[in-house]
Design a protein around this motif. Structure first.
Motif: not given
Length: 338
Positions: A154-156, A175-179, A186-187, A194-195
């Protein structure tokens, strides 16, 4: 092209990833609150069965049973001193299953978030986070993982720390994040942010994208956000099998194999090249996804309206990026796939 992921993408164009680790392990008897990573040592046959289930369903790669295998999470189970061991076992069992397969299969060493909040909002410092990710990466490397796979971030700041830890281990990664918060993590990270984040990393991933979140529709909207922001690396789509519902004392996901087959084809048309499932996704879903990807010719990029009609309405009116079109927040009956 020295890593197997890049080679396979060059050969095939798209790859089918795996499904849900937690859902499958709970179905095998894992108790709520129990650390799945401990099963790498105590229940190796069940972990082999987990991996084989994905391979036999048609996955080109699978994630190891090591999502919570960092020191911060394992200390909750008095196992922080076993990080290297449990990750090595997770990857070694995966290596065994992949090497026995009749076709090339990639072992992706799964790495999840630390479970702590990083500075300045929290107490976890950058150097400590890098050390945790590096330790886990070394264990997965020792066990024979082909690549590392960071997910549900969630956090960069945590994404950056993981990239640095993986660089220290000399390992390629995805790498993946959860949107999951109105199109943001969440952050507060958006698909466009993200790009930009990925483009500034000293040790960039081989591919990046989204996993988990609130449902397949929202995840595909995020994938469209990546492409709109000019993403150049291969994209990942690993969405949940529908929406979770509490029934009979357990969490069930309402996404059918047919829905996930529709999702897989739309994910490819939206620009994703690594396509899999997250929570609720079983081998049955994966088989339907594989068949749909092989039997359906690539088509035009789907519109938001087409995604909502096929997979269900979005959970929020926009995805957090400027100029996001608004979509009605309702979940009607979905259209059957032809």
């Amino acid at each position: 092209m020295t890593d197997p992921l890049t080679r396979r993408l060059a050969e095939q164009g798209w790859l089918l990833a795996d499904g849900a680790t937690g859902t499958t392990l709970f179905n095998m008897g894992l108790d709520s609150g129990e650390a799945p990573e401990l099963w790498n040592a105590t229940e190796p046959d069940r972990i082999r069965a987990l991996y084989r289930g994905a391979v036999e369903a048609g996955s080109d790669l699978f994630l190891t049973n090591s999502f919570g295998g960092n020191a911060s999470r394992l200390k909750l189970h008095e196992a922080a001193h076993r990080v290297r061991e449990l990750n090595r076992l997770a990857a070694a069992l995966g290596r065994e299953v992949a090497d026995a397969a009749a076709r090339p299969v990639i072992v992706a060493g799964c790495v999840g978030p630390t479970g702590e909040i990083m500075q300045p909002m929290g107490t976890l410092g950058h150097d400590s986070a890098v050390a945790m990710f590096h330790e886990q990466a070394e264990g997965l490397k020792e066990g024979g993982a082909d690549i590392l796979w960071l997910e549900t971030i969630s956090a960069p700041e945590e994404f950056k720390a993981a990239a640095e830890g993986f660089m220290l281990a000399g390992m390629p990664w995805v790498g993946t994040m959860s949107f999951d918060t109105a199109g943001r993590t969440m952050m507060g990270v958006t698909s466009a942010a993200m790009v930009k984040l990925v483009g500034k990393l000293q040790h960039p991933p081989l591919a990046f994208g989204a996993n988990c979140g609130t449902g397949a529709s929202d995840l595909l909207r995020t994938v469209l956000g990546f492409t709109a922001a000019g993403a150049e690396l291969p994209l990942v789509a690993k969405g949940n099998a529908g929406i979770p519902k509490y029934q009979g004392g357990h969490i069930h996901y309402d996404g059918t194999p047919e829905l996930m087959a529709d999702y897989a084809v739309m994910a490819r048309n939206a620009g994703a090249r690594l396509i899999g499932g997250c929570c609720g996704t079983t081998p049955e879903h994966l088989r339907a996804m594989r068949a749909a990807l092989e039997e359906t010719a690539p088509g035009p990029r789907p519109t938001l309206e087409e995604i909502a009609a096929a997979l269900g309405a979005f959970s929020s009116a926009g995805d957090g990026t400027d100029g996001s079109p608004s979509v009605p927040l309702r979940r009607g009956r979905r259209r059957a796939r032809a």
